[in-house]
Write a protein that holds these residues in place. Structure first.
Motif, PDB file in Angstrom:
ATOM      1  N   ALA A 212      -7.312  -0.528   2.489  1.00 63.88           N
ATOM      2  CA  ALA A 212      -6.881   0.813   2.863  1.00 63.88           C
ATOM      3  C   ALA A 212      -7.994   1.571   3.575  1.00 63.88           C
TER       4      ALA A 212
ATOM      5  N   SER B 214      -7.303  14.908   0.179  1.00 61.42           N
ATOM      6  CA  SER B 214      -6.414  15.200  -0.947  1.00 61.42           C
ATOM      7  C   SER B 214      -4.984  14.986  -0.488  1.00 61.42           C
ATOM      8  N   PHE B 215      -4.095  14.975  -1.435  1.00 62.90           N
ATOM      9  CA  PHE B 215      -2.675  14.916  -1.076  1.00 62.90           C
ATOM     10  C   PHE B 215      -1.860  15.630  -2.136  1.00 62.90           C
TER      11      PHE B 215
ATOM     12  N   VAL C 144       0.875  -1.170   0.000  1.00 61.73           N
ATOM     13  CA  VAL C 144       0.000   0.000   0.000  1.00 61.73           C
ATOM     14  C   VAL C 144       0.914   1.223   0.000  1.00 61.73           C
ATOM     15  N   THR C 145       0.483   2.298  -0.645  1.00 60.58           N
ATOM     16  CA  THR C 145       1.370   3.466  -0.693  1.00 60.58           C
ATOM     17  C   THR C 145       1.522   4.104   0.685  1.00 60.58           C
ATOM     18  N   GLU C 146       2.617   4.838   0.820  1.00 62.41           N
ATOM     19  CA  GLU C 146       2.872   5.496   2.099  1.00 62.41           C
ATOM     20  C   GLU C 146       1.858   6.613   2.367  1.00 62.41           C
ATOM     21  N   LEU C 147       1.220   7.123   1.310  1.00 64.03           N
ATOM     22  CA  LEU C 147       0.215   8.173   1.547  1.00 64.03           C
ATOM     23  C   LEU C 147      -0.964   7.605   2.324  1.00 64.03           C
ATOM     24  N   THR C 148      -1.388   6.416   1.932  1.00 63.60           N
ATOM     25  CA  THR C 148      -2.476   5.767   2.661  1.00 63.60           C
ATOM     26  C   THR C 148      -2.014   5.412   4.073  1.00 63.60           C
TER      27      THR C 148
ATOM     28  N   MET D  95       2.377  15.996  -3.490  1.00 61.80           N
ATOM     29  CA  MET D  95       3.773  15.578  -3.327  1.00 61.80           C
ATOM     30  C   MET D  95       4.638  16.634  -3.995  1.00 61.80           C
TER      31      MET D  95
ATOM     32  N   LYS E 139       5.371  14.882   1.414  1.00 62.95           N
ATOM     33  CA  LYS E 139       3.951  14.742   1.116  1.00 62.95           C
ATOM     34  C   LYS E 139       3.124  15.574   2.078  1.00 62.95           C
TER      35      LYS E 139
ATOM     36  N   ARG F 168      -8.837  10.404   3.595  1.00 62.45           N
ATOM     37  CA  ARG F 168      -7.990  11.365   2.912  1.00 62.45           C
ATOM     38  C   ARG F 168      -8.847  12.242   2.011  1.00 62.45           C
TER      39      ARG F 168
END
Ligand code: SF4
Lengths: 263, 408
Positions: free
Chosen positions: A261, A123-124, A82-86, A126, A111, A121
């Motif tokens: 997630a 929005s995000f 899973v991505t680090e953003l999640t 980078m 981020k 979430r």
């Protein structure tokens, strides 16, 4: 201590981190190593570190492992990636339980993640292709000033008036440092200016309206980066007790939820 | 999903078109016109020109990943690496004496030498700079339409002024073609273009189905005939077949992306050198890019054979790329609804500010107003030195995860 445990492994560009959580979602063990070049090897070593820290624990006690970070697809024993953003978002919600904006200053990228009041979430952002506003910028500048990242922070902590570094580009910023040294500016003020340059790059990534949570290896509680963020934003920022571990913690919590997630 | 059966026919048709253009360049009785992709193609068809589209050629250089190595040859001549990488890779290919057409047919060794180059600045100024390079090389005239950009409402005055410019091309083109414009042939070319356009729009609209039978990446490949054979009846025939195939997929509920769980919309240029990689990545994640502004750029609803000049002008002015941000914002919100997507992927292409629409606050406005979330990927259409695989992959994966979380 036989588990069950859930494991999160965050293979970042500079450091690899791993966390085991128990059935209550509490951290049972954690470990950090330099990432090096063999992602699978460091991941296996981290798992051994985790198990070694818990007497009687064995790999069979780990119900599920989720990998995240730069090397997330290279962790052979992981059940999912899973991505680090999640993962940062999941950990941020777990730790703070309210709408916050997370800023993770990582080794290669930074981020900004906006959490809504329901923990999802919204929005995000980078940073772009380059190193400005990241841990790599701090490392490069430390090397230019002939010190380590820790040494840079020590210097900056003694700084009085931060010098302004204007360049976006890490290479140009290095030549700016040379001019400043030649101009006789105190190295402590230059070091402080390096931290300010990171902060300025980050605050232009998104409107930082909510409470801010700062994470990442450079975000030592009470450290220079945290203080400079507070100075620029004009308000206190929140820092988890282990800001370097939030990605791995989030991965472990995602593992606990069966790899989904969804929060 | 197995690849579309039409692909083989499409490749054969494109090869045929390139061979014809190449043959025309060697035939003293034929004239070759180079045309920008949304230039006045129908006029050129009616005058019997063989037409070559440098943007299509540049996209082929990008898709074959040759572009990045060719750009430095243009940079060395003073073309900044910051300007359109279609242009710089195309000029670089010319300087190195190579062409993407050789990959299609090894007997084609060079791009067809133009007798005239016809631009329309409705998309950008770069096409004019690009064509001017070749104009100087070959002493060929560079003529075209200086259309306005940032068009809000497409008013009658604007249409009249652009139509007058297109009319102004007739006389110089007639003298190069060595024949008079036949009003009937122009009407016919416009009618064929309109028919092709309608079919192409219907092809793209199949993406509204859930699951979608095609992706943006498929459309990028299958739009070749809509670009290169606009105004040629073979393109309409091709799209009839493709449409039937896609409608068959819709009827059977067949998805282009197996297990489609997230639907996205692509805004901006393709990343040609990574088209397959991005397509595979999203497919693995169960994400289907069901629609795009880019592929819709070859939909010319306004074309009307009974008013060829006015309608060509209107079609050029109505294009997404020429519009103000306010109009683009409305279009994007409507497209997001039409394709029922979870969000928009904005491609911020470093060397094409003209078709990178996220630079003036659009993503924030779309989130705050109609509530359309988006992600920005920073890359480029052709210059892979401006592309970072890891950054693009992370942004797309994280966005798909975010969209999946938001699903009810
Ligand atoms: S619109 Fe963009 S990609 Fe197309 S020619 Fe102009 S600058 Fe190049």
């Amino acid at each position: 201590m036989n588990g069950p445990f859930w494991c999160g492994v965050d293979v970042g560009s500079s450091y690899a981190k791993a966390v085991l959580v128990d059935a209550e979602g509490e951290v049972a063990a954690e470990a950090v190593r330099r990432t090096g070049v063999a992602f699978d090897v460091v991941a296996a070593a981290l798992r051994a570190d985790l198990l070694g820290a818990l007497p009687g624990a064995a790999a069979e006690g780990i119900a599920r492992t989720v990998a995240t970070g730069y090397g997330r697809d290279n962790v052979a024993f992981a059940d999912g990636a899973v991505t680090e953003l999640t993962c940062q978002a999941v950990a941020g919600w777990h730790l703070f339980r309210r709408a916050v904006t997370l800023i993770d200053v990582g080794g290669q990228d930074t981020k900004v993640i906006v959490l809504g009041p329901d923990g999802r979430r919204k929005s995000f952002q980078m940073n772009r292709r380059c190193a400005s506003g990241t841990g790599a910028f701090l490392e490069e500048m430390a090397a230019r000033l002939d010190t380590t990242p820790a040494g840079l922070e020590t210097l900056a902590a003694r700084g009085g008036e931060a010098v302004a570094l204007s360049s976006f580009c890490t290479v140009f910023a290095k030549s700016e440092l040379l001019s400043l040294i030649r101009g006789g500016r105190a190295v402590e003020d230059i070091a402080l200016g390096v931290y300010d340059a990171v902060v300025r790059r980050v605050v232009e990534m998104a409107p930082l309206r909510d409470e801010i949570v700062l994470t990442g290896g450079a975000a030592r509680p009470g450290g220079v980066l945290v203080r400079r963020f507070e100075a620029v934003l004009g308000r206190p920022v929140l820092v988890p007790a282990k800001p370097q571990m939030t990605g791995a913690l989030g991965a472990a919590l995602v593992a606990m939820r069966g790899g989904e997630a969804s929060q | 999903m197995p690849r579309l059966e039409s692909t083989t026919r499409m490749q054969a048709l494109m090869a045929e078109a390139f061979r014809e253009c190449d043959a025309a360049a060697w035939d003293p009785g034929r004239r070759v016109a180079w045309c920008s992709s949304v230039g006045p193609v129908e006029l050129l068809r009616a005058l019997g020109f063989a037409i070559f589209f440098p943007e299509n050629h540049a996209a082929m250089l990008g898709a074959s990943r040759a572009a990045t190595d060719l750009i430095p040859a243009a940079s060395a001549e003073g073309y900044s690496p910051d300007v359109c990488s279609y242009m710089t890779s195309d000029i670089g290919a010319f300087r190195r004496g190579v062409t993407a057409l050789s990959r299609v047919d090894p007997s084609i060794t060079a791009v067809p030498r133009p007798d005239v180059l016809v631009y329309d600045t409705n998309q950008c100024r770069d096409v004019l700079d690009w064509f001017s390079f070749y104009g100087r090389q070959w002493g060929a005239p560079v003529i075209g339409v200086s259309a306005p950009r940032g068009v809000g409402e497409v008013t009658g005055d604007l249409v009249a002024s652009v139509a007058a410019q297109i009319r102004g091309l007739v006389q110089p083109l007639e003298s190069i073609a060595g024949r008079r414009l036949d009003a009937g042939r122009l009407r016919e070319a416009v009618a064929v273009s309109r028919d092709t356009s309608i079919l192409w729009r219907r092809v793209l609209s199949t993406g509204e189905a859930r699951p979608s039978p095609l992706t943006f990446f498929d459309a990028c490949v299958h739009m070749g005939p809509a670009v290169v054979l606009r105004g040629d009846p073979r393109s309409a025939a091709y799209y009839e077949g493709l449409l039937a195939e896609l409608e068959g997929r819709v009827a059977r509920g067949e998805a282009a992306v197996a297990g489609e769980r997230v639907r996205l919309y692509w805004e901006g240029m393709p990343i040609w050198g990574r088209l397959r990689d991005v397509s595979d990545l999203l497919a693995r994640l169960g994400a289907c890019v069901a629609g795009s502004t880019y592929c819709s750029s070859w939909v010319f609803d306004a074309l009307d054979p009974d008013a060829p000049f006015d309608s060509m002008a209107r079609a050029a002015l109505e294009l997404f790329i020429t519009r103000t941000d306010a109009v683009k914002e409305r279009i994007l919100a409507a497209e997001a609804r039409r394709y029922s997507v979870h969000g928009i992927v904005f491609h911020d292409a470093k060397t094409c500010p003209n078709n990178s629409n996220c630079r003036y606050g659009m993503p924030g406005r779309l989130a705050a107003g109609p509530g359309v979330p988006s992600v920005v990927v920073h890359s480029d259409l052709n210059d892979l030195r401006l592309h970072a695989d890891e950054g693009v992959r992370l942004a797309l994966e994280a966005f798909v995860e975010q969209c999946a979380e938001a699903s009810p």
